[in-house]
Design a protein around this motif. Structure first.
Motif, PDB file in Angstrom:
ATOM      1  N   SER A  34      40.573 -22.593 -43.616  1.00 58.94           N
ATOM      2  CA  SER A  34      40.532 -21.365 -44.428  1.00 58.94           C
ATOM      3  C   SER A  34      40.066 -20.180 -43.594  1.00 58.94           C
ATOM      4  CB  SER A  34      39.589 -21.554 -45.614  1.00 58.94           C
ATOM      5  OG  SER A  34      39.946 -22.716 -46.308  1.00 58.94           O
ATOM      6  N   LEU A  35      39.133 -20.458 -42.693  1.00 52.44           N
ATOM      7  CA  LEU A  35      38.609 -19.403 -41.816  1.00 52.44           C
ATOM      8  C   LEU A  35      39.737 -18.837 -40.945  1.00 52.44           C
ATOM      9  CD1 LEU A  35      36.091 -18.033 -40.525  1.00 52.44           C
ATOM     10  CD2 LEU A  35      36.111 -19.868 -38.879  1.00 52.44           C
ATOM     11  N   MET A  36      40.592 -19.727 -40.440  1.00 56.98           N
ATOM     12  CA  MET A  36      41.663 -19.268 -39.558  1.00 56.98           C
ATOM     13  C   MET A  36      42.758 -18.539 -40.325  1.00 56.98           C
ATOM     14  SD  MET A  36      41.686 -22.464 -37.032  1.00 56.98           S
ATOM     15  CE  MET A  36      40.136 -22.939 -36.329  1.00 56.98           C
ATOM     16  N   VAL A  37      42.973 -18.956 -41.567  1.00 60.92           N
ATOM     17  CA  VAL A  37      43.935 -18.225 -42.406  1.00 60.92           C
ATOM     18  C   VAL A  37      43.446 -16.789 -42.553  1.00 60.92           C
ATOM     19  CG1 VAL A  37      44.866 -18.015 -44.745  1.00 60.92           C
ATOM     20  CG2 VAL A  37      44.742 -20.266 -43.661  1.00 60.92           C
ATOM     21  N   LEU A  38      42.143 -16.664 -42.796  1.00 54.05           N
ATOM     22  CA  LEU A  38      41.540 -15.336 -42.933  1.00 54.05           C
ATOM     23  C   LEU A  38      41.742 -14.539 -41.647  1.00 54.05           C
ATOM     24  CD1 LEU A  38      39.764 -13.418 -44.607  1.00 54.05           C
ATOM     25  CD2 LEU A  38      37.761 -14.518 -43.645  1.00 54.05           C
ATOM     26  N   GLY A  39      41.565 -15.214 -40.505  1.00 55.09           N
ATOM     27  CA  GLY A  39      41.738 -14.547 -39.210  1.00 55.09           C
ATOM     28  C   GLY A  39      43.143 -14.012 -39.027  1.00 55.09           C
ATOM     29  N   LEU A  40      44.128 -14.813 -39.402  1.00 59.08           N
ATOM     30  CA  LEU A  40      45.521 -14.386 -39.207  1.00 59.08           C
ATOM     31  C   LEU A  40      45.889 -13.249 -40.144  1.00 59.08           C
ATOM     32  CD1 LEU A  40      47.514 -17.677 -38.617  1.00 59.08           C
ATOM     33  CD2 LEU A  40      46.819 -15.968 -36.975  1.00 59.08           C
ATOM     34  N   ILE A  41      45.381 -13.309 -41.379  1.00 60.44           N
ATOM     35  CA  ILE A  41      45.697 -12.220 -42.311  1.00 60.44           C
ATOM     36  C   ILE A  41      45.027 -10.932 -41.829  1.00 60.44           C
ATOM     37  CG2 ILE A  41      45.294 -11.391 -44.660  1.00 60.44           C
ATOM     38  CD1 ILE A  41      45.982 -14.250 -45.571  1.00 60.44           C
ATOM     39  N   GLY A  42      43.834 -11.097 -41.263  1.00 60.97           N
ATOM     40  CA  GLY A  42      43.149  -9.947 -40.657  1.00 60.97           C
ATOM     41  C   GLY A  42      44.020  -9.322 -39.576  1.00 60.97           C
ATOM     42  N   ALA A  43      44.700 -10.166 -38.804  1.00 59.64           N
ATOM     43  CA  ALA A  43      45.534  -9.661 -37.708  1.00 59.64           C
ATOM     44  C   ALA A  43      46.737  -8.889 -38.236  1.00 59.64           C
ATOM     45  CB  ALA A  43      46.008 -10.817 -36.848  1.00 59.64           C
ATOM     46  N   VAL A  44      47.275  -9.315 -39.382  1.00 57.01           N
ATOM     47  CA  VAL A  44      48.415  -8.594 -39.975  1.00 57.01           C
ATOM     48  C   VAL A  44      47.956  -7.210 -40.405  1.00 57.01           C
ATOM     49  CG1 VAL A  44      50.009  -8.513 -41.920  1.00 57.01           C
ATOM     50  CG2 VAL A  44      49.553 -10.669 -40.785  1.00 57.01           C
TER      51      VAL A  44
ATOM     52  N   SER B 187      35.892 -19.583 -50.930  1.00 56.77           N
ATOM     53  CA  SER B 187      35.508 -18.174 -50.794  1.00 56.77           C
ATOM     54  C   SER B 187      36.201 -17.523 -49.592  1.00 56.77           C
ATOM     55  CB  SER B 187      33.988 -18.018 -50.704  1.00 56.77           C
ATOM     56  OG  SER B 187      33.457 -18.927 -49.781  1.00 56.77           O
ATOM     57  N   LEU B 188      36.416 -18.303 -48.521  1.00 54.62           N
ATOM     58  CA  LEU B 188      37.140 -17.749 -47.364  1.00 54.62           C
ATOM     59  C   LEU B 188      38.590 -17.440 -47.724  1.00 54.62           C
ATOM     60  CD1 LEU B 188      35.757 -20.107 -44.567  1.00 54.62           C
ATOM     61  CD2 LEU B 188      35.443 -17.642 -44.638  1.00 54.62           C
TER      62      LEU B 188
ATOM     63  N   PHE C 128      41.029 -27.590 -50.538  1.00 57.65           N
ATOM     64  CA  PHE C 128      40.764 -26.251 -49.989  1.00 57.65           C
ATOM     65  C   PHE C 128      40.156 -25.318 -51.035  1.00 57.65           C
ATOM     66  CE2 PHE C 128      44.229 -27.948 -47.356  1.00 57.65           C
ATOM     67  CZ  PHE C 128      43.618 -27.853 -46.113  1.00 57.65           C
ATOM     68  N   ILE C 129      40.352 -25.661 -52.315  1.00 54.90           N
ATOM     69  CA  ILE C 129      39.836 -24.781 -53.372  1.00 54.90           C
ATOM     70  C   ILE C 129      38.564 -25.357 -53.992  1.00 54.90           C
ATOM     71  CG2 ILE C 129      40.480 -23.527 -55.480  1.00 54.90           C
ATOM     72  CD1 ILE C 129      43.434 -24.326 -54.647  1.00 54.90           C
TER      73      ILE C 129
END
Length: 506
Positions: free
Chosen positions: A150-160, A476-477, A468-469
């Motif tokens: 989940s943390l990495m998903v957040l990272g990639l969306i941050g990059a977009v 929360s991530l 994941f949920i």
């Protein structure tokens, strides 16, 4: 507080021996050199020097390797600013404004901003590491594969959100990065994927190869494609090596923001220093420009000071997961694990109790190392700038050669050199299409980690996706990631975002 002082005094005792100070200095000098030379990253250098550390005592060996790591963060910003080549992956963002400043003859202030930001952030990062490492060992046990994913998903969306220009292009670049990351051998089944029966592809395509091809060679081809009169050559005289009072006023808040962000993100396994540099740049971009301030992408000093502070703070705090959990958050830390194992030290929560000299000595040496870097680098700014007066007909072949040597030395095969050339052409195509390559790199780095954690989480939950949920931290991530997406897709935000980027391009 008493504990912290006691611990730090153990560290000072261990680090302040003549031998350890000498190794810290060698590490910092080597690191800076490695960072400055495009193509020879800290990973390659540390890998090459690992066998040499057999003969050293464990504390000295780790102090030297750590020096190479944060020295290269420092040196990476130098080439990023001077020749538009990120020597290190976390300097990718520094290129954007740093290089523009250098073209305007302000390479001195840009390098000084990077240096001072790095020193300040490094000191703060080290203090945070010293204060929070013990309690964080507790928290660290709560992070499972689901949380990492989940943390990495957040990272990639941050990059977009961060990528300039069209959202669609940014998403495409991230997906391309994720796809390239899939090439190689499947961790679980050992089957080669997308290798098209080419034996060299069974290990995947190295990050260094792609970064150098897309950024280094791509830029060179793009410059060669222009008539000579339009080529980017440094004819500008570099005025004033040190930032003006006005620069300091702008830099200081950016440094503070970058340091806070880097310290927080560096702790998280995954590309801590890298993510924090991207995030810091986004934040600086979102803050309204003051009257008379240069727009971002055109040489704003905040665009150098923020990300540089963030990546250095991140580099310091990325030692936390290594020292508390035994989890290397990036490739360099993975090599540090190797160095520890060579010396019969099992990385993980027990290092702190079983080997306090090593643990705290390493932490204190980082502080000493950061001070050495400032003393080493600020007087040498003139020397680095001298590199720029080299005429283009010499500089091009030299960069091409250095990159080729650097790539060859990582795996000792010529295949990588051909790959760099190929990615150079691809990088040039990206420049022509107006795509930003930074999200591609992020997708490439995080992709394999995401896949591994996704599969691990599903193995543990026996294929139940709800894991994941149902786990609070993971949920929360993911919620934060969804919120970011919604915000960036809102019509008003989207319009404003497009306006901002159009202004930049104008």
């Amino acid at each position: 507080m008493g504990d912290l002082i006691n611990n730090l005094s153990i560290g000072f005792g261990a680090a302040f021996t003549l031998q350890n100070l000498a190794y810290a200095f060698i590490g910092c000098l080597l690191g800076t050199l490695v960072g400055v030379l495009p193509g020879i990253g800290p990973v390659a250098t540390i890998a090459m020097l690992l066998p040499a550390t057999y003969a050293l005592p464990p504390v000295a060996a780790l102090i030297m390797l750590a020096g190479i790591y944060y020295g290269s963060q420092y040196g990476g910003s130098t080439t990023a600013i001077l020749v538009n080549l990120p020597g290190e992956s976390s300097s990718v963002v520094t290129v954007i404004d740093g290089y523009q400043m250098a073209r305007q003859g302000r390479a001195g202030p840009a390098l000084a901003a990077a240096g001072i930001g790095s020193f300040f952030a490094g000191c703060v990062g080290t203090l945070i590491l010293a204060a929070f490492a013990p309690p964080l060992t507790e928290v660290a046990f709560k992070f499972g594969p689901a949380e990492y994913f989940s943390l990495m998903v957040l990272g990639l969306i941050g990059a977009v959100v961060l990528a300039s220009g069209s959202l669609l292009k940014a998403v495409a670049m991230i997906l391309l990065g994720l796809l390239i990351g899939l090439i190689g051998t499947d961790v679980n089944s050992g089957v080669a994927r997308y290798s098209f029966d080419i034996p060299e592809l069974t290990d995947g395509i190295g990050f260094i190869v792609i970064a150098m091809g897309v950024f280094g060679y791509g830029e060179i081809i793009s410059n060669l494609s222009k008539p000579e009169s339009e080529r980017e050559v440094f004819t500008a005289k570099v005025q004033g090596l040190f930032p003006t009072k006005e620069d300091f006023k702008r830099m200081a808040p950016a440094m503070l923001r970058g340091t806070a962000l880097g310290s927080a993100l560096g702790i998280l396994p995954g590309g801590g220093a890298l993510l924090s540099a991207f995030a810091a740049y986004t934040i600086e971009k979102k803050i309204k420009l003051k009257p008379g301030e240069v727009p971002f992408g055109k040489g704003n000093i905040r665009g150098v000071a923020g990300p540089e502070s963030a990546n250095n703070a991140g580099a310091q705090t990325s030692f936390i997961p290594l020292l508390t959990l035994g989890i290397p958050p990036n490739a360099v830390m993975a090599l540090m694990v190797g160095a520890m194992t060579i010396h019969n030290i099992q990385p993980g929560p027990q290092v702190m109790t079983s080997n306090p000299q090593l643990f705290w000595g390493l932490i204190v040496s980082m502080w000493i190392g950061n001070a050495m870097l400032v003393i080493l680098n600020l007087p040498l700014i003139g020397v680095w700038i001298k590199f720029l007066t080299i005429p283009y007909r010499w500089l091009f072949p030299a960069i091409v050669l250095f990159c080729a040597i650097g790539v060859y030395s990582t795996n000792n095969n010529t295949w990588d050199i051909w790959m760099v050339a190929m990615f150079g052409v691809i990088g040039y195509t990206f420049i022509k299409l107006g795509c930003e390559p930074a999200p591609l790199l992020l997708g490439l780095i995080l992709g394999p980690m995401m896949e591994e954690n996704l599969r691990r989480a599903l193995l543990l939950s026996r294929g139940d996706w709800s894991v994941f949920i149902t786990r609070g931290l993971s949920a929360s991530l993911l919620a934060a990631a969804a919120l970011l997406l919604i915000i960036v897709l809102l019509p008003s935000v989207k319009r404003r975002r497009e306006d901002v980027f159009h202004e930049e391009e104008a």
